[in-house]
Design a protein around this motif. Sequence first.
Motif, PDB file in Angstrom:
ATOM      1  N   ASP A  47      11.204  13.136  19.384  1.00 46.63           N
ATOM      2  CA  ASP A  47      10.631  11.967  18.714  1.00 46.63           C
ATOM      3  C   ASP A  47      10.025  10.998  19.728  1.00 46.63           C
ATOM      4  OD1 ASP A  47      11.152  12.766  16.134  1.00 46.63           O
ATOM      5  OD2 ASP A  47      13.040  11.664  15.957  1.00 46.63           O
ATOM      6  N   ILE A  48      10.715  10.809  20.850  1.00 50.16           N
ATOM      7  CA  ILE A  48      10.172   9.953  21.904  1.00 50.16           C
ATOM      8  C   ILE A  48       8.872  10.535  22.436  1.00 50.16           C
ATOM      9  CG2 ILE A  48      10.547   9.109  24.257  1.00 50.16           C
ATOM     10  CD1 ILE A  48      13.534   8.918  23.586  1.00 50.16           C
ATOM     11  N   SER A  49       8.859  11.846  22.650  1.00 49.91           N
ATOM     12  CA  SER A  49       7.679  12.503  23.209  1.00 49.91           C
ATOM     13  C   SER A  49       6.460  12.372  22.304  1.00 49.91           C
ATOM     14  CB  SER A  49       7.984  13.991  23.454  1.00 49.91           C
ATOM     15  OG  SER A  49       6.853  14.653  23.990  1.00 49.91           O
ATOM     16  N   LYS A  50       6.634  12.634  21.009  1.00 49.76           N
ATOM     17  CA  LYS A  50       5.470  12.555  20.116  1.00 49.76           C
ATOM     18  C   LYS A  50       5.031  11.109  19.896  1.00 49.76           C
ATOM     19  CE  LYS A  50       7.813  12.860  15.575  1.00 49.76           C
ATOM     20  NZ  LYS A  50       7.949  13.715  14.370  1.00 49.76           N
ATOM     21  N   SER A  51       5.978  10.170  19.986  1.00 49.45           N
ATOM     22  CA  SER A  51       5.617   8.755  19.887  1.00 49.45           C
ATOM     23  C   SER A  51       4.826   8.323  21.117  1.00 49.45           C
ATOM     24  CB  SER A  51       6.880   7.895  19.749  1.00 49.45           C
ATOM     25  OG  SER A  51       7.587   8.221  18.574  1.00 49.45           O
ATOM     26  N   GLU A  52       5.266   8.778  22.284  1.00 48.46           N
ATOM     27  CA  GLU A  52       4.555   8.468  23.527  1.00 48.46           C
ATOM     28  C   GLU A  52       3.150   9.087  23.519  1.00 48.46           C
ATOM     29  OE1 GLU A  52       4.992   6.581  26.013  1.00 48.46           O
ATOM     30  OE2 GLU A  52       7.113   6.325  26.519  1.00 48.46           O
ATOM     31  N   GLU A  53       3.033  10.293  23.014  1.00 45.69           N
ATOM     32  CA  GLU A  53       1.727  10.951  22.989  1.00 45.69           C
ATOM     33  C   GLU A  53       0.762  10.200  22.076  1.00 45.69           C
ATOM     34  OE1 GLU A  53      -1.244  13.429  24.105  1.00 45.69           O
ATOM     35  OE2 GLU A  53       0.727  13.110  25.006  1.00 45.69           O
ATOM     36  N   ALA A  54       1.261   9.733  20.925  1.00 48.02           N
ATOM     37  CA  ALA A  54       0.422   8.936  20.029  1.00 48.02           C
ATOM     38  C   ALA A  54       0.024   7.621  20.701  1.00 48.02           C
ATOM     39  CB  ALA A  54       1.174   8.660  18.722  1.00 48.02           C
ATOM     40  N   TYR A  55       0.960   7.026  21.422  1.00 47.56           N
ATOM     41  CA  TYR A  55       0.679   5.780  22.142  1.00 47.56           C
ATOM     42  C   TYR A  55      -0.431   6.001  23.171  1.00 47.56           C
ATOM     43  CZ  TYR A  55       1.738   1.357  24.547  1.00 47.56           C
ATOM     44  OH  TYR A  55       1.661   0.095  25.095  1.00 47.56           O
ATOM     45  N   THR A 203       4.254  17.195  28.799  1.00 47.83           N
ATOM     46  CA  THR A 203       5.092  16.552  27.783  1.00 47.83           C
ATOM     47  C   THR A 203       6.166  17.523  27.279  1.00 47.83           C
ATOM     48  OG1 THR A 203       3.529  17.196  26.031  1.00 47.83           O
ATOM     49  CG2 THR A 203       3.227  15.020  27.034  1.00 47.83           C
ATOM     50  N   SER A 204       6.406  18.583  28.049  1.00 49.59           N
ATOM     51  CA  SER A 204       7.394  19.590  27.662  1.00 49.59           C
ATOM     52  C   SER A 204       8.798  19.146  28.043  1.00 49.59           C
ATOM     53  CB  SER A 204       7.070  20.926  28.344  1.00 49.59           C
ATOM     54  OG  SER A 204       5.805  21.403  27.961  1.00 49.59           O
ATOM     55  N   GLY A 205       9.794  19.787  27.416  1.00 49.52           N
ATOM     56  CA  GLY A 205      11.187  19.532  27.750  1.00 49.52           C
ATOM     57  C   GLY A 205      11.732  20.648  28.619  1.00 49.52           C
TER      58      GLY A 205
END
Length: 220
Positions: A47-55, A203-205
């Motif tokens: 969730d943090i990753s996809k939020s950061e990508e949208a940002y 943006t991978s884990g």
Amino acid sequence: MKIAAQIVLWGLSIFFGYQIYKSVSGPLEFKKVKEKRFAKVISRLKDISKSEEAYRVVNGKYTSNYDSLVHFIENGQFTITSQRDTSWMEYDPIYKIDMPKEGKIIDTLGFVSIKDSLFKNSDRYKKMMYVPYTDDSKKFELEAKTIEKNGYQAPVFQAKVHKEVLLQDQPKDLVAQELTTENITEDIKGPEIIVGSLEEVSTSGNWPTIYDAKTNNNKE
């Protein structure tokens, strides 16, 4: 004496039997606990990753501030556009005649809420910064910066948590083994669970794909 000896032998048998059971069941129970906790952690890191990508898409960079990220989710918008080819005639001062020109026209069709796009009817983004199983007392470490890659200034981010934070109530010897695991097909290598990178544009884990299916059951 004979009865006393028998009682002692029975006691020793029970004790050693329990120790054998514990040596077998202990690691199995630890595996269940860690996988359940890791899956929930990974769900929040996603969730943090996809939020950061949208940002980044909207602002051109990532953020290391959770308040800014939450505010963006609640108030930000994606711009919906369409692109079409176009052509026209334009006077060319060199050739002294009209020459055909080609280009693209971008039309703005509307806007869509970031929150609706990423989280629909859920408000789990409000808790995505908190490490599960810590009673919201710990937050994922979050950092964003810009690095140079092939002459280009590239924005990057990283969110992470140390495994010990999640396993502090578990047997110390099993936790120590977990921190040095090298089985990258089923386990998360190393002492931390991480998404993103501060050295590479990624943006991978760092978790194996086996956890991706498990995180589907950890959406709050």
